[in-house]
Scaffold this motif. Structure first.
Motif, PDB file in Angstrom:
ATOM      1  N   ALA A  58      20.135  -1.134   7.377  1.00 37.94           N
ATOM      2  CA  ALA A  58      19.210  -2.178   7.779  1.00 37.94           C
ATOM      3  C   ALA A  58      20.022  -3.227   8.545  1.00 37.94           C
ATOM      4  O   ALA A  58      21.254  -3.234   8.481  1.00 37.94           O
ATOM      5  CB  ALA A  58      18.546  -2.805   6.552  1.00 37.94           C
ATOM      6  N   THR A  59      19.360  -4.090   9.251  1.00 42.58           N
ATOM      7  CA  THR A  59      20.063  -5.139   9.974  1.00 42.58           C
ATOM      8  C   THR A  59      19.850  -6.480   9.278  1.00 42.58           C
ATOM      9  O   THR A  59      18.822  -6.708   8.639  1.00 42.58           O
ATOM     10  CB  THR A  59      19.584  -5.237  11.434  1.00 42.58           C
ATOM     11  N   PHE A  68      14.288  -3.747   7.455  1.00 44.17           N
ATOM     12  CA  PHE A  68      14.175  -2.294   7.344  1.00 44.17           C
ATOM     13  C   PHE A  68      13.164  -1.805   8.372  1.00 44.17           C
ATOM     14  O   PHE A  68      12.044  -2.314   8.437  1.00 44.17           O
ATOM     15  CB  PHE A  68      13.712  -1.900   5.939  1.00 44.17           C
ATOM     16  N   SER A  69      13.529  -0.791   9.131  1.00 46.02           N
ATOM     17  CA  SER A  69      12.675  -0.339  10.233  1.00 46.02           C
ATOM     18  C   SER A  69      11.652   0.702   9.810  1.00 46.02           C
ATOM     19  O   SER A  69      10.762   1.051  10.586  1.00 46.02           O
ATOM     20  CB  SER A  69      13.534   0.240  11.360  1.00 46.02           C
ATOM     21  N   GLY A  70      11.790   1.265   8.590  1.00 47.13           N
ATOM     22  CA  GLY A  70      10.852   2.284   8.151  1.00 47.13           C
ATOM     23  C   GLY A  70      11.251   3.686   8.520  1.00 47.13           C
ATOM     24  O   GLY A  70      10.471   4.621   8.352  1.00 47.13           O
ATOM     25  N   ASP A  71      12.492   3.875   9.014  1.00 48.02           N
ATOM     26  CA  ASP A  71      12.915   5.233   9.348  1.00 48.02           C
ATOM     27  C   ASP A  71      14.030   5.680   8.414  1.00 48.02           C
ATOM     28  O   ASP A  71      14.468   4.947   7.522  1.00 48.02           O
ATOM     29  CB  ASP A  71      13.341   5.347  10.816  1.00 48.02           C
ATOM     30  N   ALA A 113       0.907  -2.140   8.585  1.00 47.24           N
ATOM     31  CA  ALA A 113       0.946  -0.683   8.547  1.00 47.24           C
ATOM     32  C   ALA A 113       0.432  -0.098   9.853  1.00 47.24           C
ATOM     33  O   ALA A 113      -0.563  -0.546  10.398  1.00 47.24           O
ATOM     34  CB  ALA A 113       0.105  -0.173   7.389  1.00 47.24           C
ATOM     35  N   ASN A 114       1.128   0.935  10.335  1.00 51.44           N
ATOM     36  CA  ASN A 114       0.653   1.638  11.519  1.00 51.44           C
ATOM     37  C   ASN A 114       0.592   3.143  11.293  1.00 51.44           C
ATOM     38  O   ASN A 114       0.505   3.910  12.229  1.00 51.44           O
ATOM     39  CB  ASN A 114       1.553   1.324  12.723  1.00 51.44           C
ATOM     40  N   ASP A 115       0.646   3.558  10.033  1.00 50.17           N
ATOM     41  CA  ASP A 115       0.481   4.975   9.697  1.00 50.17           C
ATOM     42  C   ASP A 115      -0.136   5.055   8.306  1.00 50.17           C
ATOM     43  O   ASP A 115      -0.565   4.061   7.753  1.00 50.17           O
ATOM     44  CB  ASP A 115       1.819   5.729   9.782  1.00 50.17           C
ATOM     45  N   THR A 116      -0.187   6.261   7.765  1.00 51.36           N
ATOM     46  CA  THR A 116      -0.876   6.442   6.481  1.00 51.36           C
ATOM     47  C   THR A 116       0.074   6.843   5.360  1.00 51.36           C
ATOM     48  O   THR A 116      -0.362   7.320   4.329  1.00 51.36           O
ATOM     49  CB  THR A 116      -1.967   7.520   6.614  1.00 51.36           C
ATOM     50  N   GLU A 117       1.373   6.673   5.547  1.00 54.83           N
ATOM     51  CA  GLU A 117       2.321   7.054   4.519  1.00 54.83           C
ATOM     52  C   GLU A 117       2.553   5.908   3.542  1.00 54.83           C
ATOM     53  O   GLU A 117       2.566   4.747   3.921  1.00 54.83           O
ATOM     54  CB  GLU A 117       3.663   7.440   5.151  1.00 54.83           C
ATOM     55  N   SER A 118       2.750   6.279   2.267  1.00 58.35           N
ATOM     56  CA  SER A 118       3.166   5.273   1.301  1.00 58.35           C
ATOM     57  C   SER A 118       4.609   4.878   1.595  1.00 58.35           C
ATOM     58  O   SER A 118       5.374   5.623   2.212  1.00 58.35           O
ATOM     59  CB  SER A 118       3.043   5.819  -0.116  1.00 58.35           C
ATOM     60  N   VAL A 228      17.846  10.269  -1.191  1.00 65.19           N
ATOM     61  CA  VAL A 228      16.646   9.637  -0.634  1.00 65.19           C
ATOM     62  C   VAL A 228      15.889  10.639   0.220  1.00 65.19           C
ATOM     63  O   VAL A 228      16.456  11.346   1.057  1.00 65.19           O
ATOM     64  CB  VAL A 228      17.012   8.370   0.154  1.00 65.19           C
ATOM     65  N   LEU A 229      14.573  10.725  -0.013  1.00 66.52           N
ATOM     66  CA  LEU A 229      13.738  11.768   0.577  1.00 66.52           C
ATOM     67  C   LEU A 229      12.800  11.274   1.664  1.00 66.52           C
ATOM     68  O   LEU A 229      12.421  12.030   2.545  1.00 66.52           O
ATOM     69  CB  LEU A 229      12.886  12.426  -0.525  1.00 66.52           C
ATOM     70  N   GLY A 230      12.355  10.040   1.575  1.00 68.75           N
ATOM     71  CA  GLY A 230      11.358   9.579   2.539  1.00 68.75           C
ATOM     72  C   GLY A 230      10.623   8.356   2.024  1.00 68.75           C
ATOM     73  O   GLY A 230      11.125   7.617   1.189  1.00 68.75           O
ATOM     74  N   ASP A 231       9.401   8.152   2.519  1.00 64.43           N
ATOM     75  CA  ASP A 231       8.576   6.998   2.174  1.00 64.43           C
ATOM     76  C   ASP A 231       9.345   5.706   2.423  1.00 64.43           C
ATOM     77  O   ASP A 231       9.394   4.804   1.589  1.00 64.43           O
ATOM     78  CB  ASP A 231       8.107   7.046   0.715  1.00 64.43           C
ATOM     79  N   TYR A 232       9.971   5.617   3.592  1.00 66.19           N
ATOM     80  CA  TYR A 232      10.872   4.511   3.879  1.00 66.19           C
ATOM     81  C   TYR A 232      10.111   3.207   4.075  1.00 66.19           C
ATOM     82  O   TYR A 232       9.061   3.169   4.716  1.00 66.19           O
ATOM     83  CB  TYR A 232      11.708   4.826   5.120  1.00 66.19           C
ATOM     84  N   PHE A 233      10.671   2.151   3.529  1.00 65.98           N
ATOM     85  CA  PHE A 233      10.047   0.837   3.604  1.00 65.98           C
ATOM     86  C   PHE A 233      10.222   0.242   4.994  1.00 65.98           C
ATOM     87  O   PHE A 233      11.283   0.361   5.603  1.00 65.98           O
ATOM     88  CB  PHE A 233      10.659  -0.093   2.563  1.00 65.98           C
ATOM     89  N   MET A 234       9.169  -0.394   5.475  1.00 65.35           N
ATOM     90  CA  MET A 234       9.214  -1.066   6.764  1.00 65.35           C
ATOM     91  C   MET A 234       8.906  -2.546   6.545  1.00 65.35           C
ATOM     92  O   MET A 234       7.793  -2.900   6.142  1.00 65.35           O
ATOM     93  CB  MET A 234       8.187  -0.460   7.726  1.00 65.35           C
TER      94      MET A 234
END
Length: 266
Positions: A58-59, A68-71, A113-118, A228-234
């Motif tokens: 993160a920056t 956190f950019s969410g990626d 939010a700009n997608d549907t992922e948790s 870490v698998l996913g569901d990254y925080f943005m």
């Protein structure tokens, strides 16, 4: 009982990536390591003996937060299987009543939010008899409106417990507080408000035990090992505090008020 303390408001608590020169970061630098400030107070009672290693970066913003950019390049983790970064044996052991108690405080600001992922803000892991257990603090941004929720999972039994629709989520600076213990009433608050989002788990039946605990910040992970698998925080993370105690109401209010005043949360 003071187990984890990350404070991004002070650059001296952070170490920049090698590409950004290491040392305390400047505005916009990538952060490789977040120091666990609780270690100086609690020693081996704290998650991570000195710091938590990042899987990506993160920056840091000099307004006092990690961005956190969410990626997949933005998360941090402490692995419960690494002796240098785990809770020492005997402090949060299965025989220790305090291992079943937990208080969490997080100052954060989610992005729209700009997608549907948790998205997973924080996950605390346990390794009990080789079986994973965890508590996740998540945003279900697939909801309309968006909601904050918390999930407890006992891998050995394959059981889940949830506190769903805890409070309406927004892209405002927010304080999340959770105080409770295994098998009993657990309360969750938004901005310290007992009338906005106070709830408990559906069943309060899951066993909490954070011996050999690990954690992930900014993403969902496996348990007990922390991959870490996913569901990254943005969004932004300002401060995280964890106690292995079911704090009193007086203590919870004191900490809530301190953080609300520090960050001018309305």
């Amino acid at each position: 009982g003071y187990s984890l303390y990350y404070d991004a408001s002070d650059a001296s608590n952070l170490i920049a990536s090698a590409s950004d020169g290491g040392g305390a970061p400047d505005n916009g630098d990538e952060v490789a390591t977040i120091t666990n400030l609780a270690y100086a107070i609690s020693g081996n009672d704290a998650f991570g003996k000195a710091a938590v290693s990042g899987g990506g970066y993160a920056t840091w913003n000099d307004s006092g937060y990690l961005d956190f950019s969410g990626d997949a390049n933005n998360y941090y983790r402490s692995d419960d299987f690494l002796a240098a970064t785990r809770v020492s044996s005997g402090n949060w052991s299965e025989s220790d009543a305090a291992s079943t108690q937990l208080s969490i405080f997080i100052v954060y600001k989610p992005e729209s939010a700009n997608d549907t992922e948790s998205q997973t803000l924080v996950q605390l892991n346990a390794n009990v008899g080789g079986s994973g257990r965890y508590i996740q603090v998540k945003t279900d941004i697939g909801d309309d409106p968006d909601h904050r929720y918390v999930q407890v999972y006992n891998q050995g039994a394959g059981n889940f417990d949830h506190a769903l629709d805890v409070y309406d989520e927004s892209d405002a600076l927010t304080l999340f507080s959770m105080v409770g213990k295994s098998g009993a009433n657990t309360m969750i608050y938004k901005n310290g408000d007992t009338s906005n989002g106070m709830t408990d788990f559906e069943h309060d039946t899951q066993t909490w035990d954070f011996s050999d605990a690990g954690l992930a910040l900014g993403g969902r992970a496996t348990s007990p090992g922390v991959t870490v698998l996913g569901d990254y925080f943005m969004g932004r993370v300002y401060e995280v505090l964890v106690y292995n105690q079911d704090l009193s109401e007086e203590s919870r209010i004191f900490i809530d008020n301190y953080l609300i005043n520090k960050y001018s949360i309305s």
